[in-house]
Design a protein around this motif. Structure first.
Motif, PDB file in Angstrom:
ATOM      1  N   THR A 140     -16.685  -0.306 -10.039  1.00  0.00           N
ATOM      2  CA  THR A 140     -18.045  -0.090 -10.543  1.00  0.00           C
ATOM      3  C   THR A 140     -18.359   1.403 -10.624  1.00  0.00           C
ATOM      4  O   THR A 140     -18.992   1.865 -11.586  1.00  0.00           O
ATOM      5  CB  THR A 140     -19.055  -0.800  -9.635  1.00  0.00           C
ATOM      6  OG1 THR A 140     -18.724  -2.198  -9.557  1.00  0.00           O
ATOM      7  CG2 THR A 140     -20.465  -0.655 -10.166  1.00  0.00           C
ATOM      8  N   THR A 141     -17.911   2.163  -9.625  1.00  0.00           N
ATOM      9  CA  THR A 141     -18.138   3.605  -9.634  1.00  0.00           C
ATOM     10  C   THR A 141     -17.451   4.266 -10.823  1.00  0.00           C
ATOM     11  O   THR A 141     -17.980   5.227 -11.411  1.00  0.00           O
ATOM     12  CB  THR A 141     -17.607   4.225  -8.322  1.00  0.00           C
ATOM     13  OG1 THR A 141     -18.269   3.597  -7.214  1.00  0.00           O
ATOM     14  CG2 THR A 141     -17.867   5.711  -8.278  1.00  0.00           C
ATOM     15  N   ARG A 143     -17.119   2.974 -13.632  1.00  0.00           N
ATOM     16  CA  ARG A 143     -17.738   2.399 -14.835  1.00  0.00           C
ATOM     17  C   ARG A 143     -16.860   1.334 -15.490  1.00  0.00           C
ATOM     18  O   ARG A 143     -16.811   1.193 -16.707  1.00  0.00           O
ATOM     19  CB  ARG A 143     -18.086   3.492 -15.843  1.00  0.00           C
ATOM     20  CG  ARG A 143     -19.013   4.563 -15.283  1.00  0.00           C
ATOM     21  CD  ARG A 143     -19.482   5.508 -16.345  1.00  0.00           C
ATOM     22  NE  ARG A 143     -20.372   4.829 -17.299  1.00  0.00           N
ATOM     23  CZ  ARG A 143     -20.949   5.447 -18.341  1.00  0.00           C
ATOM     24  NH1 ARG A 143     -20.700   6.737 -18.558  1.00  0.00           N
ATOM     25  NH2 ARG A 143     -21.732   4.779 -19.153  1.00  0.00           N
ATOM     26  N   THR A 144     -16.154   0.582 -14.646  1.00  0.00           N
ATOM     27  CA  THR A 144     -15.404  -0.596 -15.103  1.00  0.00           C
ATOM     28  C   THR A 144     -16.083  -1.825 -14.514  1.00  0.00           C
ATOM     29  O   THR A 144     -16.137  -1.975 -13.290  1.00  0.00           O
ATOM     30  CB  THR A 144     -13.934  -0.538 -14.644  1.00  0.00           C
ATOM     31  OG1 THR A 144     -13.322   0.629 -15.187  1.00  0.00           O
ATOM     32  CG2 THR A 144     -13.178  -1.768 -15.107  1.00  0.00           C
ATOM     33  N   ASP A 145     -16.604  -2.679 -15.368  1.00  0.00           N
ATOM     34  CA  ASP A 145     -17.350  -3.842 -14.926  1.00  0.00           C
ATOM     35  C   ASP A 145     -16.387  -4.892 -14.366  1.00  0.00           C
ATOM     36  O   ASP A 145     -15.537  -5.410 -15.104  1.00  0.00           O
ATOM     37  CB  ASP A 145     -18.133  -4.436 -16.101  1.00  0.00           C
ATOM     38  CG  ASP A 145     -19.068  -5.551 -15.667  1.00  0.00           C
ATOM     39  OD1 ASP A 145     -19.038  -5.920 -14.484  1.00  0.00           O
ATOM     40  OD2 ASP A 145     -19.829  -6.053 -16.518  1.00  0.00           O
TER      41      ASP A 145
END
Length: 265
Positions: A140-141, A143-145
């Protein structure tokens, strides 16, 4: 004494009510999780490579256990029907009962349970380990969901792979019944195949595929859901694995009953 009886009754009803509320809350969480996973899958970015990887893991690697289960079940079903039919001089029903039983019921259910035991536990263990080691937070950090990258491919792969596995299992199971009936029970091979072709209809395959798609959805959903909600370190991963398999089994058996009642009730 008279005053303790109402308190005991109230306590019993309170316990039952608490279980019902907890069950409804869990159903709500699972439904929200499923809707979120499907919704994220419909928006970019997409990960087709992850989908293909999961199709191989769920479908191709499950073929050996599915094939063995199907051929042994088909042969055992033929033997049981022959033995029971002998009591009523109805041995000739073996081909029809084997093909209908395998395609409509035993094929989808057994494949669903076998693959759920193998795949749901693996999904829960893998995703649960990523949760307790904070790999999901790291994704998440960066920016990968996690829903798009990890969960959605598994969910859709389950829906796609299970019907294909059920088609293979049905064919192998019918072949297992054929082998035992022809080589042990004395059936004529051509007559057996003729009865099988005459009895089998398109709606039998449709029911099998619908059941398989539903089972695949629940199998993958339970593995992802319990893995994603893992907490408590290694012990938590173990609990998530167990809960994933048990809940997948329950949902498969329950949905099989509901689909069967809806189709024939």
């Amino acid at each position: 004494m008279s005053g303790s009886v109402p308190r005991a009754v109230i306590a019993a009803f309170a316990a039952i009510g608490g279980l019902i509320v907890a069950m409804l809350a869990e159903i709500g969480r699972v439904t929200r999780f499923a809707a979120l996973t499907i919704g994220r899958a419909l928006t970019p970015p997409y990960y087709p490579g992850r989908l293909l990887e999961q199709l191989g893991h769920i479908g191709w690697l499950s073929l050996p256990v599915v094939g063995l289960t199907a051929i042994f079940t088909g042969a055992a079903l033929a033997q049981q029907i022959f033995t029971a039919g002998s009591r009523f001089s109805a041995q000739s029903t073996v081909p029809a009962v084997v093909v209908i039983g395998m395609v409509r019921e035993l094929g989808p259910v057994l494949v669903g349970l076998m693959v759920a035991g193998r795949v749901s536990s693996a999904m829960a263990a893998e995703i649960g380990t990523m949760r307790v080691t904070e790999q999901l937070d790291a994704m998440t950090t960066l920016r990968t969901d996690p829903f798009r990258y990890l969960l959605s491919p598994r969910l859709f792969a389950g829906v796609i792979a299970l019907p294909l596995l059920v088609l293979v299992a049905n064919a192998i199971g019918i072949f297992g019944g054929y082998l035992l009936a022809v080589h042990k029970l004395g059936f004529n091979a051509s007559n057996y195949l003729a009865v099988t072709r005459r009895v089998l209809r398109a709606d039998d395959f449709q029911m099998a595929l619908v059941k398989a798609a539903v089972f695949g959805f629940f199998m993958a959903l339970m593995g992802c859901y319990h893995g994603y909600r893992t907490a408590g370190g290694a012990a938590g991963v173990g609990r998530s694995t167990t809960n994933a398999v048990v809940s997948a089994f329950v949902l498969i058996i329950l949905s099989n009953l509901l689909i069967t009642i809806a189709a024939f009730g």
